[in-house]
Design a protein around this motif. Structure first.
Motif, short mmCIF file in Angstrom:
data_model
loop_
_atom_site.label_atom_id
_atom_site.label_comp_id
_atom_site.label_asym_id
_atom_site.label_seq_id
_atom_site.Cartn_x
_atom_site.Cartn_y
_atom_site.Cartn_z
N GLY A 134 -100.44 20.54 -15.34
CA GLY A 134 -99.11 20.84 -15.92
C GLY A 134 -98.13 21.54 -15.24
N GLY A 135 -98.67 21.73 -14.06
CA GLY A 135 -97.50 21.72 -13.27
C GLY A 135 -96.74 20.51 -12.56
N LEU A 136 -97.44 19.72 -12.34
CA LEU A 136 -97.28 18.84 -12.12
C LEU A 136 -95.68 18.06 -12.83
N LEU A 137 -96.53 18.45 -14.05
CA LEU A 137 -95.16 17.74 -14.88
C LEU A 137 -93.65 18.70 -14.89
N LEU A 138 -94.02 19.63 -15.15
CA LEU A 138 -93.00 20.89 -15.04
C LEU A 138 -92.18 20.46 -13.71
N LEU A 139 -92.72 20.30 -12.40
CA LEU A 139 -91.97 19.46 -11.41
C LEU A 139 -91.10 18.86 -11.37
N TRP A 140 -91.74 17.92 -13.09
CA TRP A 140 -90.93 16.34 -12.76
C TRP A 140 -89.35 16.54 -13.59
N LEU A 141 -90.24 18.13 -14.78
CA LEU A 141 -88.99 17.77 -15.70
C LEU A 141 -88.08 18.73 -15.29
N VAL A 142 -88.67 19.76 -13.81
CA VAL A 142 -87.30 20.85 -12.94
C VAL A 142 -87.02 19.83 -12.52
N ARG A 143 -87.65 19.09 -11.90
CA ARG A 143 -86.81 18.43 -10.79
C ARG A 143 -85.68 19.17 -9.67
N GLY A 144 -85.99 19.87 -8.51
CA GLY A 144 -85.26 20.43 -7.91
C GLY A 144 -85.67 21.94 -7.66
N PHE A 145 -84.71 22.33 -6.70
CA PHE A 145 -85.03 23.92 -6.31
C PHE A 145 -83.63 24.73 -6.54
N SER A 146 -83.20 25.11 -7.40
CA SER A 146 -82.37 26.28 -7.41
C SER A 146 -82.17 27.61 -8.05
N LEU A 147 -81.53 28.67 -7.97
CA LEU A 147 -82.29 29.51 -8.81
C LEU A 147 -82.63 28.88 -10.49
N ALA A 148 -81.87 28.67 -10.91
CA ALA A 148 -82.93 28.55 -12.09
C ALA A 148 -83.76 27.57 -12.56
N SER A 149 -84.08 26.67 -11.27
CA SER A 149 -85.96 26.19 -11.00
C SER A 149 -86.47 27.38 -11.35
N PHE A 150 -86.20 27.71 -9.32
CA PHE A 150 -87.23 29.05 -9.26
C PHE A 150 -87.19 29.62 -10.68
N LYS A 151 -86.60 30.08 -10.85
CA LYS A 151 -86.74 31.08 -12.61
C LYS A 151 -87.96 30.18 -12.99
#
Length: 189
Positions: free
Chosen positions: A66-83
């Motif tokens: 699930g964590g890896l899927l979430l990382l793949w879905l969001v891809r990247g690091f921004s305020l939106a992805s951090f939330k």
């Protein structure tokens, strides 16, 4: 619900909340709301040879996937992805709390007690098994052996399996919806 469902729904909730703190809070609360809905946790026992659910290898693998899927879905690091990442973490925190407590011998803190109080005691497979076939269960099981016996009794019932099939289909639909929603956020839509 599975950890994957909690992760993705928590991420969606946090992504839709303007305030980071409120996003974490509502993602955390979503765990209790989703666990209040009748659902089947017996699958963990079946897949993991009846070991303790929260520290089972199956649950840990589901959370890692699930964590890896979430990382793949969001891809990247921004305020939106951090939330989204924070929301996902806070949404599975009640299960993490129980698992860590089981591992280190300090389970049933305040979060664990609230979690168990609000967690459903029935699932659709059980309801159909009991109501339509007159089946009997060992309810409020005090041991994992009682849970295993209940699972075995229900698994022999066609109505129990129909109920479980409906539950799994609903959970799968929630997972697909949340994954698509998070992917759209990642793509800027």
């Amino acid at each position: 619900m599975t950890g994957l469902t909690h992760l993705l729904v928590g991420g969606v909730i946090a992504s839709r909340t303007k305030n980071v703190w409120l996003g974490m809070f509502f993602a955390f609360l979503s765990h209790f709301v989703f666990d209040f809905i009748p659902h089947n946790d017996y699958i963990y026992f079946y897949l993991n040879n009846w070991q303790i659910v929260y520290v089972s290898q199956v649950n840990i693998i589901i959370l890692i996937i699930g964590g890896l899927l979430l990382l793949w879905l969001v891809r990247g690091f921004s305020l939106a992805s951090f939330k989204i990442y924070l929301g996902a973490f806070f949404a599975v925190l009640p299960d993490i709390s129980i698992g860590v407590g089981e591992l280190f011998g300090f389970s049933y803190n305040f979060i664990d007690r609230v979690h168990m109080l609000l967690h459903t005691r029935w699932d659709l497979g059980e309801l159909l098994f009991v109501r339509l076939t007159g089946g009997t269960l060992l309810h409020e099981p005090g041991s994992y052996l009682a849970w295993a016996e209940n699972w075995h009794r229900i698994s022999l019932s066609a109505w129990g399996n129909i109920g479980w099939g409906i539950e799994m289909a609903v959970e799968l639909l929630v997972i697909v919806w949340a994954a698509r929603f998070l992917r759209q956020i990642a793509n800027g839509r």
